[in-house]
Design an enzyme around this catalytic site. Structure first.
Site, mmCIF file in Angstrom:
data_model
loop_
_atom_site.group_PDB
_atom_site.id
_atom_site.type_symbol
_atom_site.label_atom_id
_atom_site.label_comp_id
_atom_site.label_asym_id
_atom_site.label_seq_id
_atom_site.Cartn_x
_atom_site.Cartn_y
_atom_site.Cartn_z
ATOM 1 N N HIS A 292 0.774 -1.020 -0.252
ATOM 2 C CA HIS A 292 0.012 -0.023 0.103
ATOM 3 C C HIS A 292 0.833 1.140 0.047
ATOM 4 O O HIS A 292 1.795 1.310 0.712
ATOM 5 C CB HIS A 292 -0.717 0.151 1.248
ATOM 6 C CG HIS A 292 -2.068 -0.737 1.267
ATOM 7 N ND1 HIS A 292 -3.302 -0.381 0.988
ATOM 8 C CD2 HIS A 292 -2.145 -2.053 1.401
ATOM 9 C CE1 HIS A 292 -4.159 -1.533 1.126
ATOM 10 N NE2 HIS A 292 -3.572 -2.539 1.287
ATOM 11 N N HIS A 335 -4.684 -1.054 11.638
ATOM 12 C CA HIS A 335 -3.920 0.216 11.824
ATOM 13 C C HIS A 335 -4.093 0.869 13.411
ATOM 14 O O HIS A 335 -5.163 0.687 13.903
ATOM 15 C CB HIS A 335 -4.315 1.124 10.824
ATOM 16 C CG HIS A 335 -3.561 2.383 10.761
ATOM 17 N ND1 HIS A 335 -2.145 2.415 10.732
ATOM 18 C CD2 HIS A 335 -3.816 3.778 10.568
ATOM 19 C CE1 HIS A 335 -1.660 3.469 10.525
ATOM 20 N NE2 HIS A 335 -2.545 4.517 10.507
ATOM 21 N N GLU A 341 -8.925 10.014 13.140
ATOM 22 C CA GLU A 341 -9.546 9.785 11.754
ATOM 23 C C GLU A 341 -11.073 9.626 11.845
ATOM 24 O O GLU A 341 -11.644 8.733 12.419
ATOM 25 C CB GLU A 341 -8.850 8.429 11.165
ATOM 26 C CG GLU A 341 -7.537 8.333 10.954
ATOM 27 C CD GLU A 341 -7.031 6.923 10.442
ATOM 28 O OE1 GLU A 341 -7.834 6.209 9.695
ATOM 29 O OE2 GLU A 341 -6.107 6.240 10.687
ATOM 30 N N HIS A 365 -12.023 7.081 14.472
ATOM 31 C CA HIS A 365 -11.097 6.247 15.295
ATOM 32 C C HIS A 365 -10.083 7.106 15.837
ATOM 33 O O HIS A 365 -9.198 7.744 15.155
ATOM 34 C CB HIS A 365 -10.449 5.274 14.113
ATOM 35 C CG HIS A 365 -11.472 4.357 13.644
ATOM 36 N ND1 HIS A 365 -11.594 4.264 12.163
ATOM 37 C CD2 HIS A 365 -12.458 3.798 14.176
ATOM 38 C CE1 HIS A 365 -12.747 3.294 11.877
ATOM 39 N NE2 HIS A 365 -13.213 2.924 12.935
ATOM 40 N N HIS A 371 -7.760 -0.149 14.500
ATOM 41 C CA HIS A 371 -9.085 -0.335 13.582
ATOM 42 C C HIS A 371 -8.552 -0.779 12.167
ATOM 43 O O HIS A 371 -7.341 -1.137 12.003
ATOM 44 C CB HIS A 371 -9.535 1.034 13.028
ATOM 45 C CG HIS A 371 -8.858 2.161 12.762
ATOM 46 N ND1 HIS A 371 -7.862 2.957 13.375
ATOM 47 C CD2 HIS A 371 -8.616 2.485 11.369
ATOM 48 C CE1 HIS A 371 -7.190 3.781 12.862
ATOM 49 N NE2 HIS A 371 -7.625 3.571 11.429
#
Length: 443
Positions: A292, A335, A341, A365, A371
């Site tokens: 990613h 993560h 977030e 979050h 999460h």
């Protein structure tokens, strides 16, 4: 709305005059002894006078009457708009909200201002350092009243229903999958065309700007040419019953009365303006080999803090794109983050949680709260054939990411009654796959 025109570019030095009054912009100077058409000159400063030229923001407005002509401000009821970050005890849990309820016009008429509800935030308007995240749910247009935010900038994300925003600079129509930014001090009024809902990211202490591109190069992400600023439009309208100017100041609301419309700007020039942007124009950067890239590659706008590389707030989107990474778990990974977030959904289904996270709802979050994908997403994506596929087709999710540790309001945790208390259960079915006897393949 058919017939609306715009100027193109981000942060440009613009000039505009209503075609009904040609030559209304003074030539060669900002503040002549007598302005064309008998107008008043008024400067709106969005930065300190002495800011370096790249960050110096100001516009000159040429108006029928100056904005200083109004009765004294008086305090008014703030409803669910607040800056009280200690109303309830902190909650570090993963939080998710069902779609926020839009009031029925047959039951109660609610406009944009009375329909603002603060969900979470942090910081302080007095010290000019902080953010707020609000929902707006309304069903009627603002009539003979406008809003003025002395605390900071509003980034508005319509989710259900289009909004027509009249500003001192002109008119903008903003539809779902578009955003607009009304910067500090700019007066605006919102017309709606039925039940309407959306999200607002407020920053105090900084303005939004385009993120640096670094190794990406000169082009990509949100291109400056796609940002649109309204053209000058004025109304010379007296309001015998009084026009209300609502001012958000130090987290409170105040109202003053005047006998005329504030949208009486015949011409203007400068680089401090409202603007809008269509999210479909975002040029997506994505991984084409493996693993990613960080979600920062999806940043549309950023409000920088004084710490290099750290944002007060980023506005990030997750648009339709191709997923082609090999040997990779393609959805977002598990993560824990030093940032906060907040996620919202404009339309469709979010790729990592197809159930439960709905358009018009949200999730938070908080700092270092873990999460990631739910069980179904993990199992499906762990065994799926890795062929090129369209990701998030027909969807637009977004994130307000912030370096502030945000507090949730009492309205967000209790009053709204939209908090999904079963959210944590989407991870409960995750099962152990660990095999101590595993050995690498001999291929």
């Amino acid at each position: 709305m058919a017939g609306l025109k715009y100027l193109s570019g981000f942060g440009n030095e613009f000039s505009s005059e209503d075609p009904r009054c040609p030559g209304s912009l003074p030539e060669g100077q900002n503040n002549p002894q007598v302005c064309p058409y008998g107008l008043y000159a008024e400067q709106l400063s969005g930065s300190a006078f002495t800011c370096p030229r790249p960050t110096n923001k100001r516009s000159w407005l040429y108006r029928i009457l100056p904005s200083v002509r109004h009765k004294p401000y008086t305090a008014m009821h703030c409803g669910n708009l607040t800056e009280k970050w200690d109303e309830v005890e902190p909650d570090p849990n993963q939080l998710r909200w069902l779609p926020f309820t839009i009031p029925k016009s047959s039951e109660k008429k609610v406009d944009f201002v009375t329909g603002l509800h603060t969900l979470c935030g942090a910081g302080d308007t007095k010290s000019r350092n902080g953010i707020g995240i609000h929902m707006f749910t309304c069903n009627t247009s603002m009539v003979d009243r406008c809003f003025n935010n002395s605390d900071g900038d509003f980034l508005i994300v319509p989710q259900h229903g289009e909004i027509l925003i009249t500003t001192e600079f002109g008119k903008m129509m903003v539809e779902p999958n578009e955003i607009c930014v009304i910067q500090q001090g700019m007066r605006f009024s919102v017309d709606v065309f039925g039940e309407t809902r959306g999200y607002v990211l407020e920053v105090y202490g900084a303005h939004f700007e385009l993120p640096d591109l670094g190794p990406i190069g000169a082009n990509g992400l949100a291109n400056p040419r796609d940002f649109l600023t309204p053209v000058a439009w004025y109304e010379d309208r007296e309001v015998a019953t009084g026009y209300s100017v609502i001012n958000k100041y130090q987290g409170k609301l105040f109202s003053s009365q005047q006998g005329f419309s504030p949208f009486n700007v015949v011409a203007w020039h400068g680089n401090y303006t409202p603007y809008k942007y269509n999210l479909e124009n975002f040029m997506v950067i994505n991984c084409v080999a493996f693993d990613h890239a960080d979600p920062s590659i999806f940043t549309v706008l950023t409000a920088k803090s004084t710490r290099p590389g750290v944002a007060m707030a980023d506005f990030v989107i997750f648009p339709p794109r191709w997923g082609v990474a090999d040997h990779t778990f393609r959805p977002p990974y598990y993560h824990r983050n030093c940032m906060s977030e907040f996620m919202g959904l404009i339309k469709g289904h979010y790729e990592a949680k197809e159930e439960g996270f709905q358009p018009g709802g949200g999730s938070l979050h908080s700092m270092m709260t873990p999460h990631g994908p739910d069980r179904d997403c993990f199992e499906k994506s762990s065994t799926a054939p890795l062929k090129p596929e369209r990701v998030a087709e027909g969807t637009m999710a977004f994130m307000f990411e912030s370096s502030f540790s945000m507090a949730v309001t009492k309205w967000g945790l209790e009053t709204c009654q939209r908090l999904d208390k079963s959210y944590y259960q989407c991870w409960e079915p995750l099962r152990k796959h660990f095999d101590p006897n595993w050995r690498p393949s001999k291929q």
